[in-house]
Design a protein around this motif. Structure first.
Motif, PDB file in Angstrom:
ATOM      1  N   ALA A 144       0.820  -1.157  -0.016  1.00  0.00           N
ATOM      2  CA  ALA A 144      -0.081   0.139   0.071  1.00  0.00           C
ATOM      3  C   ALA A 144       0.911   1.178  -0.055  1.00  0.00           C
ATOM      4  O   ALA A 144       0.779   2.066  -0.645  1.00  0.00           O
ATOM      5  N   VAL A 145       1.904   1.266   0.701  1.00  0.00           N
ATOM      6  CA  VAL A 145       2.851   2.423   0.887  1.00  0.00           C
ATOM      7  C   VAL A 145       3.553   2.667  -0.451  1.00  0.00           C
ATOM      8  O   VAL A 145       3.707   3.788  -1.086  1.00  0.00           O
ATOM      9  N   LEU A 146       3.885   1.536  -0.906  1.00  0.00           N
ATOM     10  CA  LEU A 146       4.573   1.651  -2.426  1.00  0.00           C
ATOM     11  C   LEU A 146       3.680   2.322  -3.350  1.00  0.00           C
ATOM     12  O   LEU A 146       4.145   2.855  -4.309  1.00  0.00           O
ATOM     13  N   ALA A 147       2.673   1.761  -3.407  1.00  0.00           N
ATOM     14  CA  ALA A 147       1.771   2.259  -4.601  1.00  0.00           C
ATOM     15  C   ALA A 147       1.322   3.827  -4.188  1.00  0.00           C
ATOM     16  O   ALA A 147       1.444   4.316  -5.236  1.00  0.00           O
ATOM     17  N   LEU A 148       0.874   4.164  -3.211  1.00  0.00           N
ATOM     18  CA  LEU A 148       0.563   5.412  -3.010  1.00  0.00           C
ATOM     19  C   LEU A 148       2.026   6.485  -3.313  1.00  0.00           C
ATOM     20  O   LEU A 148       1.949   7.556  -3.675  1.00  0.00           O
ATOM     21  N   ALA A 149       3.091   5.852  -3.046  1.00  0.00           N
ATOM     22  CA  ALA A 149       4.274   6.722  -3.588  1.00  0.00           C
ATOM     23  C   ALA A 149       4.779   6.578  -5.040  1.00  0.00           C
ATOM     24  O   ALA A 149       5.660   7.151  -5.335  1.00  0.00           O
ATOM     25  N   GLY A 150       3.842   5.904  -5.678  1.00  0.00           N
ATOM     26  CA  GLY A 150       4.163   5.661  -7.040  1.00  0.00           C
ATOM     27  C   GLY A 150       5.132   4.797  -7.560  1.00  0.00           C
ATOM     28  O   GLY A 150       5.596   4.795  -8.654  1.00  0.00           O
ATOM     29  N   VAL A 151       5.677   3.908  -6.641  1.00  0.00           N
ATOM     30  CA  VAL A 151       6.813   3.033  -6.720  1.00  0.00           C
ATOM     31  C   VAL A 151       6.350   2.287  -7.606  1.00  0.00           C
ATOM     32  O   VAL A 151       7.186   1.668  -8.443  1.00  0.00           O
ATOM     33  N   LEU A 152       5.093   1.589  -7.549  1.00  0.00           N
ATOM     34  CA  LEU A 152       4.485   0.280  -8.382  1.00  0.00           C
ATOM     35  C   LEU A 152       4.635   0.822  -9.824  1.00  0.00           C
ATOM     36  O   LEU A 152       4.365  -0.115 -10.825  1.00  0.00           O
ATOM     37  N   ALA A 153       4.707   2.166 -10.177  1.00  0.00           N
ATOM     38  CA  ALA A 153       4.849   2.424 -11.699  1.00  0.00           C
ATOM     39  C   ALA A 153       5.985   1.681 -12.404  1.00  0.00           C
ATOM     40  O   ALA A 153       5.944   1.645 -13.653  1.00  0.00           O
ATOM     41  N   ALA A 154       6.972   1.299 -11.680  1.00  0.00           N
ATOM     42  CA  ALA A 154       8.147   0.814 -12.171  1.00  0.00           C
ATOM     43  C   ALA A 154       7.790  -0.834 -12.470  1.00  0.00           C
ATOM     44  O   ALA A 154       8.839  -1.506 -13.154  1.00  0.00           O
ATOM     45  N   LYS A 155       6.641  -1.254 -11.960  1.00  0.00           N
ATOM     46  CA  LYS A 155       6.134  -2.680 -12.399  1.00  0.00           C
ATOM     47  C   LYS A 155       7.038  -3.783 -11.739  1.00  0.00           C
ATOM     48  O   LYS A 155       6.649  -4.718 -12.074  1.00  0.00           O
ATOM     49  N   ASP A 156       7.909  -3.270 -10.945  1.00  0.00           N
ATOM     50  CA  ASP A 156       8.745  -4.657 -10.353  1.00  0.00           C
ATOM     51  C   ASP A 156       8.553  -4.484  -8.690  1.00  0.00           C
ATOM     52  O   ASP A 156       8.664  -3.683  -8.231  1.00  0.00           O
ATOM     53  N   LEU A 157       8.058  -5.549  -8.299  1.00  0.00           N
ATOM     54  CA  LEU A 157       8.195  -5.803  -6.872  1.00  0.00           C
ATOM     55  C   LEU A 157       8.792  -7.050  -6.385  1.00  0.00           C
ATOM     56  O   LEU A 157       8.620  -7.949  -6.717  1.00  0.00           O
ATOM     57  N   VAL A 158      10.067  -6.689  -5.804  1.00  0.00           N
ATOM     58  CA  VAL A 158      10.950  -7.578  -5.248  1.00  0.00           C
ATOM     59  C   VAL A 158      10.514  -8.030  -3.773  1.00  0.00           C
ATOM     60  O   VAL A 158      10.553  -7.153  -3.025  1.00  0.00           O
ATOM     61  N   LEU A 159      10.130  -9.347  -3.432  1.00  0.00           N
ATOM     62  CA  LEU A 159       9.750  -9.407  -1.931  1.00  0.00           C
ATOM     63  C   LEU A 159      10.725  -9.494  -0.987  1.00  0.00           C
ATOM     64  O   LEU A 159      11.818 -10.058  -1.350  1.00  0.00           O
ATOM     65  N   PRO A 160      10.415  -9.335   0.133  1.00  0.00           N
ATOM     66  CA  PRO A 160      11.675  -9.680   1.141  1.00  0.00           C
ATOM     67  C   PRO A 160      12.249 -11.061   1.305  1.00  0.00           C
ATOM     68  O   PRO A 160      11.610 -11.996   0.944  1.00  0.00           O
ATOM     69  N   PRO A 161      13.482 -10.974   1.361  1.00  0.00           N
ATOM     70  CA  PRO A 161      14.265 -12.408   1.431  1.00  0.00           C
ATOM     71  C   PRO A 161      13.766 -13.261   2.729  1.00  0.00           C
ATOM     72  O   PRO A 161      13.477 -12.308   3.771  1.00  0.00           O
ATOM     73  N   GLY A 162      14.032 -14.380   2.708  1.00  0.00           N
ATOM     74  CA  GLY A 162      13.355 -15.081   3.929  1.00  0.00           C
ATOM     75  C   GLY A 162      12.058 -15.426   3.956  1.00  0.00           C
ATOM     76  O   GLY A 162      11.279 -15.283   2.851  1.00  0.00           O
ATOM     77  N   THR A 163      11.516 -15.762   5.168  1.00  0.00           N
ATOM     78  CA  THR A 163      10.109 -15.995   5.188  1.00  0.00           C
ATOM     79  C   THR A 163       9.363 -14.725   5.938  1.00  0.00           C
ATOM     80  O   THR A 163       9.773 -14.153   6.824  1.00  0.00           O
ATOM     81  N   THR A 164       8.057 -14.567   5.200  1.00  0.00           N
ATOM     82  CA  THR A 164       7.353 -13.242   5.768  1.00  0.00           C
ATOM     83  C   THR A 164       6.033 -14.071   6.297  1.00  0.00           C
ATOM     84  O   THR A 164       5.430 -14.636   5.163  1.00  0.00           O
ATOM     85  N   GLU A 165       5.708 -13.735   7.296  1.00  0.00           N
ATOM     86  CA  GLU A 165       4.330 -14.189   7.878  1.00  0.00           C
ATOM     87  C   GLU A 165       3.045 -13.479   7.649  1.00  0.00           C
ATOM     88  O   GLU A 165       3.496 -12.279   7.918  1.00  0.00           O
ATOM     89  N   LEU A 166       1.970 -13.750   7.206  1.00  0.00           N
ATOM     90  CA  LEU A 166       0.801 -12.987   6.900  1.00  0.00           C
ATOM     91  C   LEU A 166      -0.304 -13.610   7.778  1.00  0.00           C
ATOM     92  O   LEU A 166      -0.617 -14.450   7.835  1.00  0.00           O
ATOM     93  N   ASP A 167      -0.886 -12.263   8.341  1.00  0.00           N
ATOM     94  CA  ASP A 167      -2.069 -12.624   8.858  1.00  0.00           C
ATOM     95  C   ASP A 167      -3.280 -12.354   7.844  1.00  0.00           C
ATOM     96  O   ASP A 167      -4.406 -12.906   8.370  1.00  0.00           O
TER      97      ASP A 167
END
Length: 448
Positions: free
Chosen positions: A8-31
């Motif tokens: 959400a933060v990246l989208a608001l900042a316009g970063v997603l316009a670059a069209k690439d999203l690299v996920l964090p390394p390792g394990t990310t737990e989601l609720d």
């Protein structure tokens, strides 16, 4: 930071316009799910160079770990998904007729809904409660090079409820599923499904995949047109036996069919150790079944749901069993017969069926097996090819060609091609078939 907040933060900042999203390394737990919506058109989601895993936390609630809805041209690759089934597993019935599977089942791996231009590539999905990949009402979908393991839930009786593999539903079109390996799946491996009132799935390719261990169907084509199922390998289908959905008639099948399916091709597939049917053509018409191989090598008692090799049926009211080419298939070790036929316009030729009727069915019983189907169909379970009077609905076999087939097995010389008393065999061409008696016990001696 929670990964949903990060996006959400990246989208608001316009970063997603670059069209690439690299996920964090390792394990990310989601609720809660990671959701990609309209602003993510053209997005490329990828794992970090060292590897990225999205894992459901013990508190996870939601449709799927990753949800893409209403977007175009999205690629997701090199990501691992862990559904944490050990902690989140619970019982679910089969989805009711008036609900899509996407609406009914939560706790999936990846959910793609109303999207166009989707590539899922180089993914690993394990321990997912329901569907590792569920695609609904989408088009131009490419699923490539995945590994899916230990997934699917059970119903209130502890049986499989169809979940655990890849599902494409409700009119999904222009799709490919290739180079996917599935292992230890509770329900169906790869399948299409549409509710009766929804558009059929169409223009699909399921090729060069592997399914090892499924308590339902390895591959099912449901309510579809123009689908090719080619060069897939399936093994140990219908196991573990205690997960088979016997209460709802969920007999396991190597390649199953449901609904209304036409202009489709099943060819070059290999099936081994099938505790059920090799190929079920319930709803299949105006299509081809060619050069498939199905081998069962154990005694009949090893297959409690053992059946015919290829079976025609007509459950769906919008179809009739018509104009099927069954050619150059190899079937070996079936508990009962080789091919069950209804309808008209079929050509059955150059098939090689060996060691049929492993149950040694006679007029009333076999060696420990009930073989008496009914007084109006006395030869059904003991014939190599059987011409029926109908299946779910009446549809007597007629205008069918059966030629140049090899049929061996228990008393196959005299029971090579059997038929219902209601079938007029004068309307069927039966010629140049080779029918040979082979005692099932001889097979075991030869193997030693």
């Amino acid at each position: 930071m929670d990964i949903i907040l990060r996006i959400a933060v990246l989208a608001l900042a316009g970063v997603l316009a670059a069209k690439d999203l690299v996920l964090p390394p390792g394990t990310t737990e989601l609720d809660a799910p990671m959701v990609l919506e309209a602003a993510a058109d053209g997005l490329h989601v990828m794992g970090a160079p060292g590897g990225s895993t999205l894992k459901a936390s013990a508190k996870f609630q939601g449709e799927a770990l990753l949800v893409a809805r209403g977007i175009k041209n999205v690629t997701i690759e090199r990501v691992k998904f862990d559904g944490n089934r050990q902690l989140l597993d619970r019982r679910f019935p089969i989805a009711p007729y008036n609900k899509s599977f996407a609406e009914f089942y939560p706790l999936n791996g990846v959910l793609i809904e109303q999207c166009e231009g989707v590539i899922l590539r180089d993914l690993e999905l394990r321990n997912v409660v329901n569907f590792p990949v569920l695609v609904s009402r989408s088009k131009q979908v490419r699923l490539q090079t995945m590994r899916i393991e230990y997934s699917g839930s059970r119903d209130e009786k502890g049986r499989n409820n169809t979940t655990g593999g890849i599902l494409l539903e409700d009119g999904t079109s222009d799709f490919e599923v290739r180079f996917v390996k599935l292992r230890a799946i509770r329900g169906n491996g790869i399948w299409t499904h549409s509710r009766y009132e929804r558009p059929r799935n169409r223009d699909g390719l399921i090729q060069e995949n592997e399914v090892n261990g499924s308590a339902r169907d390895a591959i099912q084509i449901g309510h579809a047109t123009n689908v090719r199922v080619l060069q897939n390998v399936m093994a140990n289908i219908g196991y573990p036996a205690d997960l088979i959905d016997v209460e709802h008639g969920g007999i396991p099948v190597g390649i199953d069919t449901a609904g209304n399916v036409d202009n489709s091709l099943y060819a070059g597939n290999l099936m081994q150790e099938i505790n059920g049917k090799c190929i079920d053509l319930d709803g299949f018409h105006d299509g081809e079944v060619r050069a498939n191989r199905c081998f069962n090598r154990k005694p009949a008692a090893a297959y409690p749901q053992g059946h015919f090799g290829i079976v025609m049926n007509n459950t769906n009211p919008d179809m009739q069993s018509r104009n099927i080419l069954i050619e150059e298939n190899e079937i070996e070790g079936m508990k009962f017969g080789g091919i069950f036929v209804i309808g008209r316009g079929h050509v059955i030729r150059k098939n090689r069926m060996r060691y049929l009727n492993m149950a040694s069915c006679t007029e009333s019983h076999g060696k420990g097996f009930e073989c008496y189907f009914g007084e109006d169909e006395p030869d059904l379970l003991r014939s190599g090819i059987y011409l029926g009077k109908g299946a779910e609905r009446p549809d007597r076999t007629r205008d069918v060609v059966i030629e140049n087939n090899l049929i061996t097995g228990y008393k196959m010389k005299e029971r090579c091609v059997g038929h219902s008393p209601l079938v007029d065999t004068a309307t069927v061409t039966i010629q140049h078939n080779i029918c040979v008696d082979v005692d099932p016990e001889m097979r075991g001696k030869q193997a030693k």
